[in-house]
Design an enzyme around this catalytic site. Sequence first.
Site, PDB file in Angstrom:
ATOM      1  N   SER A 290     -26.327  46.594  16.066  1.00  0.00           N
ATOM      2  CA  SER A 290     -26.157  47.354  17.303  1.00  0.00           C
ATOM      3  C   SER A 290     -26.713  48.771  17.186  1.00  0.00           C
ATOM      4  CB  SER A 290     -24.670  47.348  17.680  1.00  0.00           C
ATOM      5  OG  SER A 290     -24.463  47.835  18.975  1.00  0.00           O
ATOM      6  N   ASP A 301     -40.539  52.310  15.147  1.00  0.00           N
ATOM      7  CA  ASP A 301     -41.578  52.272  16.190  1.00  0.00           C
ATOM      8  C   ASP A 301     -42.405  53.552  16.229  1.00  0.00           C
ATOM      9  OD1 ASP A 301     -40.876  49.745  16.920  1.00  0.00           O
ATOM     10  OD2 ASP A 301     -40.231  50.242  18.959  1.00  0.00           O
ATOM     11  N   LYS A 315     -28.048  42.267  17.117  1.00  0.00           N
ATOM     12  CA  LYS A 315     -27.259  42.428  18.342  1.00  0.00           C
ATOM     13  C   LYS A 315     -27.991  43.388  19.278  1.00  0.00           C
ATOM     14  CE  LYS A 315     -22.836  44.033  20.183  1.00  0.00           C
ATOM     15  NZ  LYS A 315     -23.392  45.156  20.976  1.00  0.00           N
TER      16      LYS A 315
END
Length: 438
Positions: A290, A301, A315
Site C-alpha cells: 500500500s 518512476d 495492494k
Amino acid sequence: MGLAALLLWGAPVLAREPARAAAKDETAYRQLELFARVLSYVENNYVESVDRKTLVHGAIQGMLDTLDPHTLFMPPEVFREMKIDTSGEFGGLGIEIARKGDRLVVVAPIDDTPAARAGIKAGDELLAIDGESTQGMDLVRALQKMRGPAGGRVLLTLMRAGFNAPQELAILRDHIRIVSVEGALYDGIGHVKVKNFQDRTDQSLRKELDRLRALNGGRELDGVVLDLRNNPGGLLDQAVALSDRFLPGNLPIVSTRGRDGRNASEERSRDRDTEKEYPLVVLVNAGSASASEIVAGALQDHGRAVIMGTQTFGKGSVQTVIELEDGSGLKLTIARYYTPKGRSIQEKGITPDFLVPEDSSGKAGSEAPREKDLQRHFKAEPSQTTSEVVAAPRSLPANLKDWAVTAKLTDTQLRVALNYLHGLAPVASRAPGGNAGR
C-alpha cells in the site's frame, strides 16, 4: 446512517434516465423489504431471543464479505482501536494478518513487538486463537481476539513450512508503541527504517535524517537506505509527504481514480524541504504494501532511487473510513491508485530494479502471502500508460564487496544495499570509524 441509506449510498440517479433510475429504486426497496421481512421472522420466531443490533451488524458484515478483502465493517470497539492505531499506540501482539483462501496467514510481524520477539514469521498459518479455530473467522474477529490490555495471554496455534505438526505459542500482549522511523549510520551512509505510515511519520523521518547528519560530523550523508520491508502501509498523506521529501517540486507522486471517474485526484511534490540528491536505495519485500508501494513506485518512476529486495505485496486500492451513527465504522474501497507513470500495482506489486533474496540461501520469501492470494481481490487492470512492460530486475554490479562495517551484518539485503552505496560514495567524504547507533 440507516440500512437503507447504506445500501443505496453510491448509486446516483441520472436525470436523463428517469425511468431506469425509478426501476432501480423500486428494486432496491423491494430488496430492503425482503431484508426487513427476514429480520422480523428471526426476531419473532427464532428458537432463542436475539439482539437486533447483532443481527443488523451481521447482515452488514455479510454484505461486505461479497466485496474486496479490504472493505470491512468494524463494530464500535474495533473502530475505536483502529483510530488509536493511526497514532501508533495500542495493546496487542503486533501481527499483520490476511486471509489466503480459507486460511488466516501472517503478512508480517511488526518489529519490536511480542509477535516479532516470539519468532512469528511471514507466511505462518494461524490455525487457532485461544483454542478457537480460525476456519471461517473474519479478520475483524481475529484482530479483536489478539488485541487487548497489556499483560493478557494469547495462545496461538501456528503451522509453518518445515513443522511436522501445528505448534502452540503463548504470547503476552504488550502496550505497543510503534516508533515509525529508526535509523543508524554506517560510515557516512544512513539506514532509515520506516515501519509504518502513521501520524507524523514524515516529520520523524526528517528528524532521524538530521540526527544521522549530526552523527556524521555535520556533513551530508553519502547515501541513504530507505528500508520499507514489512511496512504494511498506513496513512496516504504520509506516504505522499515522505515521497515529496526526496523529489524536486511539481512532480506527480500518485494518482487515484474511482468508479466512473469519481474520487479522482493527483498528488504532486512541492519544492520545499527537499533532501539533497545523494544516492538512495529503497529496500522492499512481500510485506511492503500500500503506502510503501506508493513511495517505492514514485521514487522508481522518477529515477530518484534504486529499488532492491523482492516483489512487493501488490495492494493498489485506496480505502476511506466512515464513522457511523452508533460508533461503528466502515472501511470502504473507493479508488485504485497509480504510480507517476500510470502503473497500477494491483496484484503485481513493485518489481525491484535489483532482485536481492532475503537470505544468502537464495530464498525470496515466496511463501509470504500477497494481494493476489487474498479472496475476492481486485484483478489487475490495464495500465494508464503506453509503457506497460516493467523492466525485469537487473543483475547486481559485479564489483560489490563487503567492507569493514558490513562484513559482520547478517541482514543480507541491508548488506547488499550498503555495499552498493559504499561503491558509489566518494572516498574523501567518508567519515572514519564504523556504524553509529540506532
